[in-house]
Design a protein around this motif. Structure first.
Motif: not given
Length: 108
Positions: A11-17, A68-73, A78-91
């Motif tokens: 949650s939290g992203h209000y932009g294009m994605w 194809y191992n591409l980063p998506g949107c 950073a890496d993490g064992a699971t997706p939670h607890g990390l910060s994120y960027s968008y394209l």
């Protein structure tokens, strides 16, 4: 070791994605040895792990990104064992923009 959540809410992203920020359920599919999460709505969307940049969790609505191992949107900063607890960027066109408003809640 961190337990693998069965569901994830981004949650939290209000932009294009913002359409990618939903509730995702763990699937039987693994990508690069880590679990994949899926949400079915207007389109089928995925959370998955890629090996680039030392490992990143990513979101996409294009299943070929997984193949194809591409980063998506959206991707973790950073890496993490699971997706939670990390910060994120968008394209944003050609560049990645840090978005501190993106949050993730995991359900065991």
């Amino acid at each position: 070791a961190a337990s693998t959540p069965t569901a994830i809410i981004f949650s939290g992203h209000y932009g294009m994605w913002s359409k990618l920020l939903n509730t995702y359920q763990k699937t039987a599919r693994a990508v690069n040895g880590k679990p994949t999460y899926m949400c079915e709505g207007e389109s089928t969307q995925y959370i998955y792990w890629i090996i680039q940049e030392g490992g990143r969790w990513c979101l996409t609505d294009d299943e070929e990104d997984l193949d194809y191992n591409l980063p998506g949107c959206i991707k973790s900063n950073a890496d993490g064992a699971t997706p939670h607890g990390l910060s994120y960027s968008y394209l944003n066109g050609q560049i990645w923009v840090n978005d501190p408003t993106i949050t993730m809640t995991a359900y065991p």
